[in-house]
Design a protein around this motif. Structure first.
Motif, short mmCIF file in Angstrom:
data_model
loop_
_atom_site.label_atom_id
_atom_site.label_comp_id
_atom_site.label_asym_id
_atom_site.label_seq_id
_atom_site.Cartn_x
_atom_site.Cartn_y
_atom_site.Cartn_z
N LEU A 24 0.62 -1.44 -0.84
CA LEU A 24 -0.07 0.13 -0.25
C LEU A 24 0.59 1.27 0.18
N CYS A 25 1.99 1.28 0.94
CA CYS A 25 2.42 2.08 0.94
C CYS A 25 4.13 2.53 0.39
N GLY A 26 4.35 1.33 0.27
CA GLY A 26 5.58 1.37 0.09
C GLY A 26 7.21 1.90 0.75
N ASP A 27 5.91 2.30 2.49
CA ASP A 27 8.02 2.05 3.35
C ASP A 27 7.24 1.97 4.27
N GLU A 28 8.86 1.36 4.28
CA GLU A 28 8.99 0.12 5.64
C GLU A 28 8.26 0.49 7.18
N HIS A 29 8.59 1.76 7.25
CA HIS A 29 8.20 2.17 8.68
C HIS A 29 7.26 1.88 8.69
N LEU A 30 6.10 2.76 8.00
CA LEU A 30 5.25 3.24 7.92
C LEU A 30 4.10 2.62 8.14
N ALA A 31 4.68 0.81 7.61
CA ALA A 31 4.09 -0.38 7.35
C ALA A 31 3.85 -0.75 8.76
N GLN A 32 5.15 -0.68 8.99
CA GLN A 32 4.88 -0.97 10.53
C GLN A 32 4.29 -0.69 11.80
N ASP A 33 4.32 0.90 11.22
CA ASP A 33 3.24 1.65 12.17
C ASP A 33 2.03 0.96 12.34
N LEU A 66 -6.06 4.71 4.39
CA LEU A 66 -6.32 6.14 4.49
C LEU A 66 -6.48 6.22 5.08
N ASP A 67 -6.70 6.31 6.11
CA ASP A 67 -6.81 7.86 7.37
C ASP A 67 -5.22 8.77 6.74
N PHE A 68 -4.26 7.78 7.30
CA PHE A 68 -2.78 7.92 7.01
C PHE A 68 -2.80 9.77 5.59
N CYS A 69 -3.73 8.18 4.58
CA CYS A 69 -3.38 9.35 3.56
C CYS A 69 -4.60 11.16 3.34
N ARG A 70 -5.50 10.27 4.14
CA ARG A 70 -6.86 11.67 4.34
C ARG A 70 -5.51 12.58 5.08
N ARG A 71 -5.25 12.54 6.38
CA ARG A 71 -4.30 13.87 7.16
C ARG A 71 -3.07 14.32 6.91
N GLN A 72 -2.60 13.26 5.38
CA GLN A 72 -1.44 13.71 4.89
C GLN A 72 -1.99 14.68 4.14
N SER A 73 -3.27 14.61 3.02
CA SER A 73 -3.81 15.43 2.13
C SER A 73 -4.20 17.09 2.94
N ARG A 74 -4.51 16.96 3.96
CA ARG A 74 -5.47 17.56 4.83
C ARG A 74 -4.21 18.46 5.54
N LEU A 75 -2.85 18.11 5.35
CA LEU A 75 -1.97 19.01 5.89
C LEU A 75 -1.45 19.40 4.78
N ALA A 76 -0.99 19.05 3.81
CA ALA A 76 -0.44 19.61 2.48
C ALA A 76 -1.17 20.81 2.35
N GLY A 77 -3.11 21.09 2.33
CA GLY A 77 -3.64 21.71 2.08
C GLY A 77 -3.86 23.26 2.18
N ALA A 78 -3.42 22.73 4.01
CA ALA A 78 -2.57 23.55 5.26
C ALA A 78 -1.79 24.30 4.64
N ASP A 79 -0.49 23.06 4.09
CA ASP A 79 0.95 23.98 4.09
C ASP A 79 0.85 24.88 3.07
N ALA A 80 -0.25 24.16 1.66
CA ALA A 80 -0.25 25.10 0.52
C ALA A 80 -1.05 27.07 0.55
N LEU A 81 -1.43 26.66 2.18
CA LEU A 81 -2.00 28.06 2.08
C LEU A 81 -0.93 28.91 3.40
N GLU A 82 0.00 28.36 3.04
CA GLU A 82 0.66 29.52 4.48
C GLU A 82 2.10 29.41 3.24
N HIS A 83 2.20 29.69 1.88
CA HIS A 83 3.36 29.28 0.92
C HIS A 83 2.30 30.53 0.32
#
Length: 95
Positions: A24-33, A66-83
């Motif tokens: 799903l994620c391609g990241d060993e540490h995230l997969a372990q979490d 899926l929850d992780f992906c949603r959180r990441q997309s919300r954070l990316a949206g909030a970060d975009a406003l900072e720029h």
């Protein structure tokens, strides 16, 4: 859930869950979490009448991903406003 039962389920299903989360994620540490969080959910709220623990566990892993992906997309949206130099909309600027 009895701790001994959870340990047996962990030994039996951990590898499959890690492989699934890696796909799903391609990241060993995230997969372990994700797998760790799924087993915590199993310990806290596993229903007694599930027909297949592995199916349930992998579904929980997918939902956590899926929850992780949603959180990441919300954070990316909030970060975009900072720029943006100021948070005024174009309509407000031109009025």
């Amino acid at each position: 859930m009895d701790q001994e039962i959870l340990e047996a389920l962990y030994r039996r299903h951990y590898s499959a869950a890690i492989l699934y989360c890696m796909s799903l994620c391609g990241d060993e540490h995230l997969a372990q979490d994700l797998v760790s969080d799924a087993f915590i959910k199993a310990y806290l709220s596993l229903p007694d009448d599930i027909p297949s623990f592995q199916y349930w566990l992998l579904r929980v892993c997918k939902n956590l991903w899926l929850d992780f992906c949603r959180r990441q997309s919300r954070l990316a949206g909030a970060d975009a406003l900072e720029h943006i130099p100021d948070h005024r909309t174009p309509e407000v600027i031109h009025l």
